[in-house]
Design a protein around this motif. Structure first.
Motif, PDB file in Angstrom:
ATOM      1  N   SER A 168      35.903  55.377 -25.013  1.00  0.00           N
ATOM      2  CA  SER A 168      36.713  54.901 -26.398  1.00  0.00           C
ATOM      3  C   SER A 168      37.978  55.274 -26.389  1.00  0.00           C
ATOM      4  O   SER A 168      38.581  56.179 -25.841  1.00  0.00           O
ATOM      5  N   THR A 169      38.920  54.482 -27.406  1.00  0.00           N
ATOM      6  CA  THR A 169      40.099  54.783 -27.382  1.00  0.00           C
ATOM      7  C   THR A 169      40.422  56.072 -28.366  1.00  0.00           C
ATOM      8  O   THR A 169      39.548  56.306 -29.151  1.00  0.00           O
ATOM      9  N   ASN A 170      41.452  56.893 -27.668  1.00  0.00           N
ATOM     10  CA  ASN A 170      41.538  58.017 -28.420  1.00  0.00           C
ATOM     11  C   ASN A 170      43.108  58.288 -28.845  1.00  0.00           C
ATOM     12  O   ASN A 170      43.643  59.568 -28.914  1.00  0.00           O
ATOM     13  N   ALA A 171      44.012  57.144 -28.406  1.00  0.00           N
ATOM     14  CA  ALA A 171      45.274  57.194 -28.671  1.00  0.00           C
ATOM     15  C   ALA A 171      45.660  56.243 -29.507  1.00  0.00           C
ATOM     16  O   ALA A 171      44.666  55.241 -30.020  1.00  0.00           O
ATOM     17  N   SER A 172      46.979  56.140 -29.828  1.00  0.00           N
ATOM     18  CA  SER A 172      47.606  55.092 -30.572  1.00  0.00           C
ATOM     19  C   SER A 172      47.738  53.852 -30.167  1.00  0.00           C
ATOM     20  O   SER A 172      48.619  53.557 -29.317  1.00  0.00           O
ATOM     21  N   VAL A 173      47.334  52.942 -30.771  1.00  0.00           N
ATOM     22  CA  VAL A 173      47.458  51.248 -30.285  1.00  0.00           C
ATOM     23  C   VAL A 173      47.894  50.606 -31.469  1.00  0.00           C
ATOM     24  O   VAL A 173      47.100  50.381 -32.302  1.00  0.00           O
ATOM     25  N   VAL A 174      49.189  50.156 -31.283  1.00  0.00           N
ATOM     26  CA  VAL A 174      49.977  49.385 -32.641  1.00  0.00           C
ATOM     27  C   VAL A 174      50.290  48.100 -32.061  1.00  0.00           C
ATOM     28  O   VAL A 174      51.342  47.803 -31.333  1.00  0.00           O
ATOM     29  N   PHE A 175      49.683  46.840 -32.627  1.00  0.00           N
ATOM     30  CA  PHE A 175      50.266  45.368 -32.324  1.00  0.00           C
ATOM     31  C   PHE A 175      50.712  45.097 -33.652  1.00  0.00           C
ATOM     32  O   PHE A 175      50.199  45.149 -34.587  1.00  0.00           O
ATOM     33  N   ASP A 176      52.140  44.676 -33.475  1.00  0.00           N
ATOM     34  CA  ASP A 176      52.717  44.291 -34.799  1.00  0.00           C
ATOM     35  C   ASP A 176      52.280  42.715 -35.016  1.00  0.00           C
ATOM     36  O   ASP A 176      52.903  42.161 -36.417  1.00  0.00           O
ATOM     37  N   GLY A 177      51.249  42.084 -34.546  1.00  0.00           N
ATOM     38  CA  GLY A 177      51.043  40.869 -34.695  1.00  0.00           C
ATOM     39  C   GLY A 177      51.705  39.501 -34.391  1.00  0.00           C
ATOM     40  O   GLY A 177      51.418  38.647 -34.538  1.00  0.00           O
ATOM     41  N   PHE A 178      52.845  39.858 -33.458  1.00  0.00           N
ATOM     42  CA  PHE A 178      53.727  39.042 -33.054  1.00  0.00           C
ATOM     43  C   PHE A 178      53.901  39.148 -31.263  1.00  0.00           C
ATOM     44  O   PHE A 178      53.121  38.547 -30.859  1.00  0.00           O
ATOM     45  N   SER A 179      54.841  39.979 -30.971  1.00  0.00           N
ATOM     46  CA  SER A 179      55.061  39.933 -29.554  1.00  0.00           C
ATOM     47  C   SER A 179      55.239  41.759 -29.153  1.00  0.00           C
ATOM     48  O   SER A 179      55.333  41.561 -27.937  1.00  0.00           O
ATOM     49  N   THR A 180      55.044  42.602 -29.838  1.00  0.00           N
ATOM     50  CA  THR A 180      55.140  43.845 -29.533  1.00  0.00           C
ATOM     51  C   THR A 180      54.176  44.702 -29.539  1.00  0.00           C
ATOM     52  O   THR A 180      53.279  44.686 -30.814  1.00  0.00           O
ATOM     53  N   LEU A 181      53.747  45.373 -28.620  1.00  0.00           N
ATOM     54  CA  LEU A 181      52.473  46.021 -28.588  1.00  0.00           C
ATOM     55  C   LEU A 181      52.903  47.569 -28.305  1.00  0.00           C
ATOM     56  O   LEU A 181      53.790  47.876 -27.263  1.00  0.00           O
ATOM     57  N   THR A 182      52.786  48.523 -29.085  1.00  0.00           N
ATOM     58  CA  THR A 182      53.158  49.989 -28.702  1.00  0.00           C
ATOM     59  C   THR A 182      51.869  50.820 -28.533  1.00  0.00           C
ATOM     60  O   THR A 182      51.218  50.887 -29.136  1.00  0.00           O
ATOM     61  N   LEU A 183      52.108  51.488 -27.348  1.00  0.00           N
ATOM     62  CA  LEU A 183      50.882  52.474 -27.000  1.00  0.00           C
ATOM     63  C   LEU A 183      51.378  53.861 -26.708  1.00  0.00           C
ATOM     64  O   LEU A 183      52.339  54.010 -26.125  1.00  0.00           O
ATOM     65  N   THR A 184      50.891  54.720 -27.860  1.00  0.00           N
ATOM     66  CA  THR A 184      51.685  56.087 -28.100  1.00  0.00           C
ATOM     67  C   THR A 184      50.530  57.014 -27.496  1.00  0.00           C
ATOM     68  O   THR A 184      49.645  57.175 -28.290  1.00  0.00           O
ATOM     69  N   ALA A 185      50.757  57.990 -26.482  1.00  0.00           N
ATOM     70  CA  ALA A 185      50.033  59.162 -26.495  1.00  0.00           C
ATOM     71  C   ALA A 185      50.075  60.115 -27.369  1.00  0.00           C
ATOM     72  O   ALA A 185      51.091  60.420 -28.193  1.00  0.00           O
ATOM     73  N   THR A 186      48.754  60.696 -27.632  1.00  0.00           N
ATOM     74  CA  THR A 186      48.694  61.640 -28.599  1.00  0.00           C
ATOM     75  C   THR A 186      48.254  63.105 -28.229  1.00  0.00           C
ATOM     76  O   THR A 186      48.168  63.796 -29.256  1.00  0.00           O
ATOM     77  N   SER A 187      48.128  63.097 -27.074  1.00  0.00           N
ATOM     78  CA  SER A 187      47.937  64.561 -26.372  1.00  0.00           C
ATOM     79  C   SER A 187      48.053  64.951 -24.892  1.00  0.00           C
ATOM     80  O   SER A 187      48.467  63.748 -24.406  1.00  0.00           O
ATOM     81  N   ALA A 188      48.191  65.765 -24.758  1.00  0.00           N
ATOM     82  CA  ALA A 188      48.563  66.384 -23.274  1.00  0.00           C
ATOM     83  C   ALA A 188      47.636  65.998 -22.350  1.00  0.00           C
ATOM     84  O   ALA A 188      47.924  66.018 -20.935  1.00  0.00           O
ATOM     85  N   GLY A 189      46.547  65.547 -22.607  1.00  0.00           N
ATOM     86  CA  GLY A 189      45.390  65.298 -21.616  1.00  0.00           C
ATOM     87  C   GLY A 189      45.291  63.986 -21.357  1.00  0.00           C
ATOM     88  O   GLY A 189      46.155  63.060 -21.018  1.00  0.00           O
ATOM     89  N   LEU A 190      44.085  63.367 -21.553  1.00  0.00           N
ATOM     90  CA  LEU A 190      43.674  62.017 -21.250  1.00  0.00           C
ATOM     91  C   LEU A 190      43.974  61.230 -22.543  1.00  0.00           C
ATOM     92  O   LEU A 190      43.233  61.371 -23.396  1.00  0.00           O
ATOM     93  N   ASN A 191      44.692  60.061 -22.555  1.00  0.00           N
ATOM     94  CA  ASN A 191      44.905  59.187 -23.586  1.00  0.00           C
ATOM     95  C   ASN A 191      44.285  57.823 -23.282  1.00  0.00           C
ATOM     96  O   ASN A 191      44.761  57.258 -22.020  1.00  0.00           O
ATOM     97  N   VAL A 192      43.406  57.428 -23.914  1.00  0.00           N
ATOM     98  CA  VAL A 192      42.650  56.159 -23.603  1.00  0.00           C
ATOM     99  C   VAL A 192      43.146  54.905 -24.697  1.00  0.00           C
ATOM    100  O   VAL A 192      43.047  55.259 -25.740  1.00  0.00           O
ATOM    101  N   PHE A 193      43.713  53.951 -23.963  1.00  0.00           N
ATOM    102  CA  PHE A 193      43.927  52.886 -24.762  1.00  0.00           C
ATOM    103  C   PHE A 193      43.072  51.528 -24.381  1.00  0.00           C
ATOM    104  O   PHE A 193      43.243  51.389 -23.339  1.00  0.00           O
ATOM    105  N   ASN A 194      42.369  50.757 -25.235  1.00  0.00           N
ATOM    106  CA  ASN A 194      41.565  49.742 -25.031  1.00  0.00           C
ATOM    107  C   ASN A 194      42.265  48.540 -25.704  1.00  0.00           C
ATOM    108  O   ASN A 194      42.595  48.480 -26.889  1.00  0.00           O
ATOM    109  N   VAL A 195      42.687  47.670 -24.854  1.00  0.00           N
ATOM    110  CA  VAL A 195      43.509  46.427 -25.322  1.00  0.00           C
ATOM    111  C   VAL A 195      42.932  45.167 -24.955  1.00  0.00           C
ATOM    112  O   VAL A 195      42.499  44.947 -23.866  1.00  0.00           O
ATOM    113  N   SER A 196      42.613  44.339 -25.717  1.00  0.00           N
ATOM    114  CA  SER A 196      41.891  43.040 -25.636  1.00  0.00           C
ATOM    115  C   SER A 196      43.041  42.215 -24.721  1.00  0.00           C
ATOM    116  O   SER A 196      44.199  41.978 -24.883  1.00  0.00           O
TER     117      SER A 196
END
Length: 313
Positions: free
Chosen positions: A147-175
């Motif tokens: 499961s996703t446990n970090a920050s996934v932000v899509f601006d709805g146009f062309s930019t996707l920002t994936l931000t780590a939120t911990s010093a361990g394992l950060n999981v990002f699920n993106v369609s």
């Protein structure tokens, strides 16, 4: 006697289970030692692999090179020499291009050999491709279910920002749809030792545009903890994009059309064209492997046997 046997077996199971979790944690197994690791066939004309290359099927390439470095480091010369190119099927080095700083190994047949000024060309099977494929497909599937446990932000146009939120394992699920619609992929990581697992969920994935890691689009060892995982894809195509991390696509036919994979590249088969290359950066992340159900059951049996022994003592 039966209970003693169960207890002994239980201790072995628990020990093995504990060790296997540590030993299997987090790497790409046999592929860790290579820059490109392809289970099936690889074809190319005019590109290279800057680090070591392993091809389980047939390898046909012209105007190529393996191990020379460039954007990433070259393969170092060792004594005895390292197997820099390993091919499980037919090796066809059209034009007699070069393998740098080590050996070239062919498996079932040799159509044309590369030059090996710092090593030899010989027949052998130093890599167990079947075992590596089983290991990496299982890992890709297990990691893709996290499961996703970090920050996934899509601006709805062309930019996707994936931000780590911990010093361990950060999981990002993106369609697949979001990944394909973004030409500006930004990876932000303030934790030098963090692992970033980016699961791209879809069956036919094309990626293009720009990618940055902490604001920089230049490949470097800093993004060694990044892994792009394609657990469902049967087709993955990179179009003139520098992938800042390793790529795990164990079911996919991978096309590197310009740009490059700056890390370990794993795929079912691959084709390089228009300057698409493997650049020699290692994967340094740490991703726990989900224990298999049979292992959990055996461990449970072992613990139960130990508990019975203690109650009777």
């Amino acid at each position: 006697m039966r209970l003693s046997y169960l207890c002994a077996m239980a201790a072995a199971i628990v020990l093995t289970f504990g060790l296997s979790v540590d030993a299997r944690a987090a790497n790409l197994g046999a592929a860790n030692a290579f820059n490109g690791f392809i289970f099936g066939n690889l074809t190319s004309a005019g590109q290279d692999t800057e680090g070591r290359l392993a091809v389980g099927g047939n390898f046909t390439a012209s105007n190529y090179g393996v191990g020379s470095g460039g954007i990433g480091p070259a393969v170092p010369i060792t004594n005895p020499r390292t197997d820099v190119l390993v091919v499980g099927g037919d090796m066809n080095a059209q034009g007699g291009w070069q393998v740098f700083n080590g050996n070239a190994v062919w498996g079932t047949s040799l159509t044309a050999a590369p030059t090996t000024p710092s090593g030899v060309t010989y027949q052998g099977n130093p890599v167990n491709f079947a075992a590596a494929q089983a290991d990496l497909t299982a890992k890709s599937t297990a990691w893709g279910a996290l499961s996703t446990n970090a920050s996934v932000v899509f601006d709805g146009f062309s930019t996707l920002t994936l931000t780590a939120t911990s010093a361990g394992l950060n999981v990002f699920n993106v369609s697949e749809s979001v990944w394909e619609s973004t030409s500006n992929k930004q990876i932000v990581n303030a934790f030098p030792m963090a692992t970033l697992l980016i699961n791209i969920l879809g069956t036919n994935v094309t990626q293009f545009g720009g990618m940055s890691y902490n604001g920089s689009s230049s490949p470097s060892a800093a993004h060694g903890g990044v892994l792009f995982n394609y657990p469902q894809a049967t087709v993955v195509q990179t179009n003139n994009i520098a992938m800042l991390g390793s790529v795990l696509a164990p079911y996919a036919a991978l096309t590197i059309n310009g740009g490059g994979i700056n890390g370990v590249g794993v795929a079912a088969s691959a084709h390089q064209q228009n300057g698409g290359e493997f650049h020699n950066f290692t994967f340094t992340g740490d991703i726990p492997v989900v224990p298999e159900p049979t292992s959990l059951a055996l461990a449970g049996l072992g613990l139960a046997a130990i508990a019975v022994k203690r109650r009777r003592a």
